[in-house]
Structures are given as structure tokens and as C-alpha cells.
Scaffold this active site. Structure first.
Site, short mmCIF file in Angstrom:
data_model
loop_
_atom_site.label_atom_id
_atom_site.label_comp_id
_atom_site.label_asym_id
_atom_site.label_seq_id
_atom_site.Cartn_x
_atom_site.Cartn_y
_atom_site.Cartn_z
CB ILE A 1 6.23 -6.15 -10.56
CG1 ILE A 1 6.67 -4.84 -11.21
CG2 ILE A 1 7.10 -7.29 -11.01
CD1 ILE A 1 8.13 -4.48 -10.93
CG ASP A 2 2.00 -6.63 -6.60
OD1 ASP A 2 1.20 -6.99 -7.48
OD2 ASP A 2 2.36 -7.35 -5.65
CE LYS A 3 0.13 3.27 -6.18
NZ LYS A 3 0.65 3.32 -4.78
NE ARG B 1 2.27 -7.54 -1.46
CZ ARG B 1 1.38 -6.64 -1.87
NH1 ARG B 1 1.15 -6.49 -3.17
NH2 ARG B 1 0.73 -5.92 -0.99
#
Length: 304
Positions: A136-138, A236
Site C-alpha cells: 500500500i502507498d506510503k 486514488r
């Protein structure tokens, strides 16, 4: 900088510079070459150019590659929020702001560095991503499944590929979504306008997101998103594509958005079959404090 590379263009090398250089210098990825072009590390006849520049016979090309950044895989004593652990898997609740694995720009202090201090990990995903089955993204928080050995890794990866696992996120998006639920089925690939972004593109990879409205605010909507596929930045990109970008998103959201340290997106639910026993496991993680506080603030504002 690494050693400078030079190229004189003949009649077999004309065309877009990024494509020509990717063919001539295949030790570098096209994305790396495009970044070097955009950063001015590639010059034609002494001048910087754009990635779409078309080379002509006689052009003199000079490339100054960026030296690869040293990646540190040293185990680090970083606190982990472990939701579940046995001899095969770890389920961890990743905080917002933590990078999953080392990469250029983020060589250490990652989830992998913390996991290596805690436990042995699988080796299937290579030297820099041990144990990592999905990411998963930062600035996205929430649940990740980690493989402690190769048997577990193969099983968990196969479940991801077969789309038999469960992954549900909670997202706060701009605007008020009128329908109670919906499905976004739109291919995702690299943006043609901005190479740092993903976008809905006709030649992208198959991507499906199912969403359901949880709460409507005056100017925002809280939704749950269930992933059928797992493309980079999928939620997103998909929510932006229907006119409802994520609140706080620095890459895909509007300039005027909610304050915070990134997108309001949390991996709330994760389910999979245990790689050794076959037992169905399902885990949930509550919204982090910053996320819940923003929802409380919006509710209070709407009631005034």
C-alpha cells in the site's frame, strides 16, 4: 554521477529519444531514462530536451546517469502494530507515512527494515522486498499480509492472482456521491501527461473497484472500496476518474483539500486462506486517530 554515455545518431537511430535510448542502453529501464531526460541529465547537442524529442541524423547525445542510491536492508528496531502472527504469516497495521520496502529515495526506515528485525521473511520477491506479497502507498494506512517463508508467499500470491482474498478500504473523497454503491471498471496505466502518475487509459491493465457510500457530508463522502484487482494507486485513480478524488491526496486531489499528511485512505479489512491450514482468516483495523478526528470535525461542521 555514474560514467557519462555518448551516442551519435545515424539513420538507424532516429525517432523519440526515450524509445531510442531504451533500445540502445537496455541496462537502464525506460522509466529511468525518461526521468533522466526530464531532470536534464540527457542533452542533445548540448541542450536538455523532452522525452518526446525526435532524434535526427547527426544529433550528439550525452547521458549522465544518476548513480544508484545505496539501499540499506539493515534490520531496524522500529515498533510494529502486529494484528496477527504465526510461523507462516504476519498481518501488520501499517501507519500512514511509512514506506513498505526500500527503494531509491527511501533507502531505509521502511516496513521491511522493521520486519527484518522482528522475524525471518520469505525470499521470493527478491533482495529488497523480502516477505512483501502486496503493498500500500506510503501515505495509506492499514493492513498488509507478510510472508515469513516461501511456502506462505507462494500461497498468498496465488490468492491475490486468483482474486480470492478480501481487501476493503475506507476512503474520504471530495464531493457528494449520489448513488449508494457502484463499480468502476476502467483500465489503469501510466499517465500520458505526467509520468509520475497513473491514469485511466485505453491500453492500461484491467482494474475493478467496487464502492459503497458509508456517510455523506456536506462537501465530502466517506466510502468503502473493495478491490477486485490491485493496480498501482487503483482507488486514488478510479475515484478521481468519476469526479471524486480522495481528500488530502497530493498527487491526484485538487489543490484545495483537507489538511493532513496525505490521502485519507485506510486498508480496513484483509482476508485470506491460511497458506498451511487453509482456514479462512479475516482481520480488521480501526481508522487511525487522525482520520477519525477529521470525520468528527466534518460532522461537527455540518451540524452547525
Amino acid at each position: 554521477m555514474a560514467d557519462t554515455l555518448k551516442l551519435t545518431v545515424d539513420d538507424t537511430l532516429t525517432g523519440r529519444i526515450d524509445k531510442v535510448l531504451a533500445h540502445q542502453f537496455n541496462q537502464f529501464s525506460r522509466s529511468h531514462l525518461q526521468k533522466w531526460i526530464e531532470d536534464g541529465n540527457v542533452r542533445v547537442n548540448g541542450q536538455p530536451v523532452k522525452p518526446k524529442y525526435k532524434l535526427a541524423v547527426g544529433d550528439q547525445v550525452v547521458i549522465e546517469p544518476e548513480a544508484p542510491q545505496k539501499v540499506d536492508l539493515t534490520p531496524e528496531k522500529i515498533p510494529l502494530d502486529i494484528v496477527y502472527e504465526d510461523d507462516d504469516v504476519i498481518v501488520v497495521n501499517k501507519p500512514q507515512g511509512m514506506v513498505v520496502h526500500p527503494a531509491p529515495g527511501h533507502p531505509n526506515h521502511t516496513l521491511v527494515n522493521a520486519l527484518l528485525y522482528h522475524s525471518p521473511l520469505s525470499t521470493i520477491n527478491g533482495e529488497f522486498r523480502p516477505g512483501i506479497v502486496h503493498r500500500i502507498d506510503k501515505d495509506t494506512s492499514g493492513l498488509l499480509m507478510i510472508a515469513k517463508n516461501d511456502l506462505a508467499h507462494r500461497s498468498l500470491a496465488a490468492q491475490l492472482k486468483a482474486k480470492t482474498n478480501q481487501r476493503e478500504y475506507v476512503a474520504l473523497v471530495h464531493g457528494v456521491i449520489k448513488q449508494d454503491a457502484g463499480t468502476i471498471n476502467a483500465p489503469i496505466g501510466r499517465s500520458k501527461k505526467d509520468r509520475k502518475k497513473q491514469a485511466v487509459v485505453s491500453d492500461g491493465r484491467h482494474a475493478v473497484t467496487h464502492f459503497k457510500v458509508l456517510h455523506r457530508f456536506r462537501h465530502y463522502t466517506l466510502v468503502s472500496c473493495r478491490l477486485e484487482t490491485g493496480r498501482t494507486h487503483q482507488i486514488r485513480v478510479h475515484m478521481k476518474s468519476i469526479g471524486h478524488p480522495l481528500a488530502g491526496d497530493p498527487l491526484y486531489g485538487p489543490r484545495k483539500t483537507l489538511p493532513g499528511r496525505g490521502q485519507y485512505l485506510h486498508a480496513r479489512l484483509l482476508g485470506f486462506k491460511h497458506p498451511r491450514t487453509g482456514k479462512e482468516l479475516v482481520f480488521t483495523a480501526p481508522l487511525p486517530e487522525y482520520f477519525q478526528q477529521m470525520l468528527d470535525k466534518l460532522k461537527k461542521t455540518d451540524s452547525n
